[in-house]
Design an enzyme around this catalytic site. Structure first.
Site, PDB file in Angstrom:
ATOM      1  N   ARG A  59      34.869  37.682  54.530  1.00  0.00           N
ATOM      2  CA  ARG A  59      35.643  36.444  54.221  1.00  0.00           C
ATOM      3  C   ARG A  59      35.029  35.209  54.012  1.00  0.00           C
ATOM      4  NH1 ARG A  59      39.127  34.534  57.539  1.00  0.00           N
ATOM      5  NH2 ARG A  59      39.655  36.595  58.631  1.00  0.00           N
ATOM      6  N   TYR A 112      48.607  26.401  32.765  1.00  0.00           N
ATOM      7  CA  TYR A 112      48.953  27.819  33.167  1.00  0.00           C
ATOM      8  C   TYR A 112      50.100  28.037  33.865  1.00  0.00           C
ATOM      9  CZ  TYR A 112      47.997  32.544  34.412  1.00  0.00           C
ATOM     10  OH  TYR A 112      48.207  33.881  34.873  1.00  0.00           O
ATOM     11  N   ASP A 184      40.605  22.655  34.280  1.00  0.00           N
ATOM     12  CA  ASP A 184      40.547  24.059  34.123  1.00  0.00           C
ATOM     13  C   ASP A 184      39.881  24.314  32.964  1.00  0.00           C
ATOM     14  OD1 ASP A 184      41.206  26.653  33.481  1.00  0.00           O
ATOM     15  OD2 ASP A 184      42.883  26.539  34.664  1.00  0.00           O
ATOM     16  N   LYS A 209      38.928  35.902  32.334  1.00  0.00           N
ATOM     17  CA  LYS A 209      39.026  35.555  30.989  1.00  0.00           C
ATOM     18  C   LYS A 209      37.566  35.777  30.496  1.00  0.00           C
ATOM     19  CE  LYS A 209      43.321  35.078  32.210  1.00  0.00           C
ATOM     20  NZ  LYS A 209      43.813  33.749  32.316  1.00  0.00           N
TER      21      LYS A 209
HETATM   22  C1  LIG Z   1      44.587  33.027  33.610  1.00  0.00           C
HETATM   23  C2  LIG Z   1      44.438  31.780  33.755  1.00  0.00           C
HETATM   24  C3  LIG Z   1      44.666  31.219  35.311  1.00  0.00           C
HETATM   25  C4  LIG Z   1      44.967  32.149  36.465  1.00  0.00           C
HETATM   26  O1  LIG Z   1      43.745  32.816  36.377  1.00  0.00           O
HETATM   27  P1  LIG Z   1      43.660  34.296  37.356  1.00  0.00           P
HETATM   28  O2  LIG Z   1      42.416  35.036  37.205  1.00  0.00           O
HETATM   29  O3  LIG Z   1      44.709  35.261  36.474  1.00  0.00           O
HETATM   30  O4  LIG Z   1      44.246  34.297  38.747  1.00  0.00           O
HETATM   31  C5  LIG Z   1      44.322  29.685  35.168  1.00  0.00           C
HETATM   32  N1  LIG Z   1      43.932  29.148  34.034  1.00  0.00           N
HETATM   33  C6  LIG Z   1      44.158  29.629  33.102  1.00  0.00           C
HETATM   34  C7  LIG Z   1      44.007  28.682  31.797  1.00  0.00           C
HETATM   35  C8  LIG Z   1      44.333  30.825  32.751  1.00  0.00           C
HETATM   36  O5  LIG Z   1      44.153  31.209  31.435  1.00  0.00           O
END
Ligand SMILES: *Cc1c(COP(=O)(O)O)cnc(C)c1O
Length: 394
Positions: A59, A112, A184, A209
């Protein structure tokens, strides 16, 4: 292996991807283990007290994870990185590390959905308040910072409006107020945008992504100072338990090796698709940061090395037109998420933003016929042909 002189593509291939020292295997193995054994209680004691480096328990971290983290940190130009089971786990751990009861956060209105929910539904329960504002309005941002504000949280470009926030200007304002800036960077990836170099304190990612890039994993990452990653995140990592599996680390690591190539192709394909849509009679509004018509084109040029693979557009007509466009597509898949090798389309009004009341949706620029397209790395001609045949039918 890290040579600071290496350029992005070289770091992407080699950092954190050393051959296995025990066997010479060119790709280091996936350490699929939950726990670690020690030669003696004395050795274990040194490792547990931090006197000596060693692994404690699955963990905390695994050898495969450390390799991935070295690669991401090198690419973002940060001191250190911590990988997580998902983008949301990364964002939640970051916010948990930074916040205490009574604190306040300034967050952009367009972030998001999960991030919005984290502040609006979870941290609100622990007496942490959030102001959701348009952070690209610097005066509004200035007036929204309170004495108890801990950080400003932005996503640039934002989803799905693709609004850009000036990272450098925002970072300077945050510094003046002694608060942190969290960015982000999922949409641009470090290949096209490196917020830390522009003054941001912490970068978060959904590696699900573009970083992973193949639609076959869920993962997240946080990049920042050694102090924040090692000390600040320690408790949220070990107590909240959002750990990334060794196999997922392996997949993200592999995905990152081709990130530069993929981003170039996403970018050039999206540009071709945008050019095709630009003068199409059935398109009401087209948003792509690479177009001269993009409202913040100058800022895009200043802060980003490319435009990415996401295009938003509105069709003439309402909800039915948006739905019909998506339903008519043959190759492009109807799915949420983005950044995969294959092109993906989604219709926010019937999918991701369906639960938002109409008024709220409109306020956030989510019109009924809005389409979000994540342009893949197929041949641009085939993507355009699919879009063209669908537009023909509506
Ligand atoms: C998809 C996404 C998230 C969340 O990520 P997960 O891997 O789905 O938990 C956060 N910020 C952005 C801009 C995203 O596209």
């Amino acid at each position: 292996m890290l040579n600071e002189k290496w350029d992005f593509e070289t770091k992407a291939v080699h950092v954190g991807s050393d051959p296995c020292p025990h066997t010479g295997a060119i790709v280091s193995p996936i350490y699929q283990t939950s726990t670690y054994t020690y030669k003696s209680t004395e050795e274990a004691g040194k490792i547990f007290s931090g006197e000596q480096f060693g692994y404690l328990y699955g963990r905390d971290h695994s050898p495969t994870e450390l390799e991935l983290e070295a690669k991401i940190a090198a690419l973002e130009g940060g001191e250190a990185c911590k990988a997580f089971a998902s983008g949301m786990a990364a964002i939640a751990a970051t916010c948990t590390a930074l916040l205490e009861a009574g604190d306040h956060v300034v967050c952009d209105t367009v972030v998001y959905g999960g991030t919005y929910g984290l502040f609006a539904k979870i941290f609100s329960k622990f007496n942490v308040s959030a102001s959701f504002i348009d952070t690209s309005d610097i005066e509004l941002l200035k007036s929204s910072i309170r004495p108890n504000t801990k950080f400003v949280y932005i996503e640039t470009p934002a989803n799905p409006t693709l609004k850009i926030v000036d990272i450098k200007e925002t970072a300077e304002l945050c510094k003046e107020h002694g608060i942190k800036l969290v960015v982000d960077n999922t949409f641009m990836t470090p290949y096209f945008q490196r917020p830390l170099e522009l003054g941001a304190d912490i970068v978060v990612h959904s590696a699900t992504k573009y970083m992973g890039g193949h639609g076959d994993l869920i993962a997240g990452a946080v990049v920042g100072s050694e102090e924040f990653i090692k000390k600040g995140l320690h408790d949220p990592v070990t107590k909240l338990g959002g750990l990334i599996s060794p196999f997922t680390c392996f997949l993200v690591k592999r995905g990152l090796q081709t990130l530069a190539l993929r981003m170039e192709k996403h970018n050039s394909n999206a540009m071709e698709v945008a050019r095709f849509l630009e003068n199409h009679e059935k398109i009401e509004l087209l948003v792509y940061p690479g177009l001269e018509s993009f409202p913040q084109y100058e800022l895009v040029k200043k802060q980003m090395g490319g435009y990415g693979g996401l295009i938003s557009f509105e069709l003439k007509g309402g909800l039915e037109k948006g739905q019909a466009f998506c339903d008519n597509l043959k190759m492009i898949q109807l799915a949420v998420s983005l950044g995969d090798v294959g092109s993906l389309v989604q219709h926010p009004a019937s999918m991701t933003h369906k639960s938002l009341p109409l008024e709220e949706r409109r306020k956030h620029g989510i019109t009924d016929s809005l389409i979000r397209l994540s342009v893949g790395i197929e041949n641009a001609k085939d993507i355009i042909e699919d879009i063209a045949q669908s537009l023909e039918k509506i």
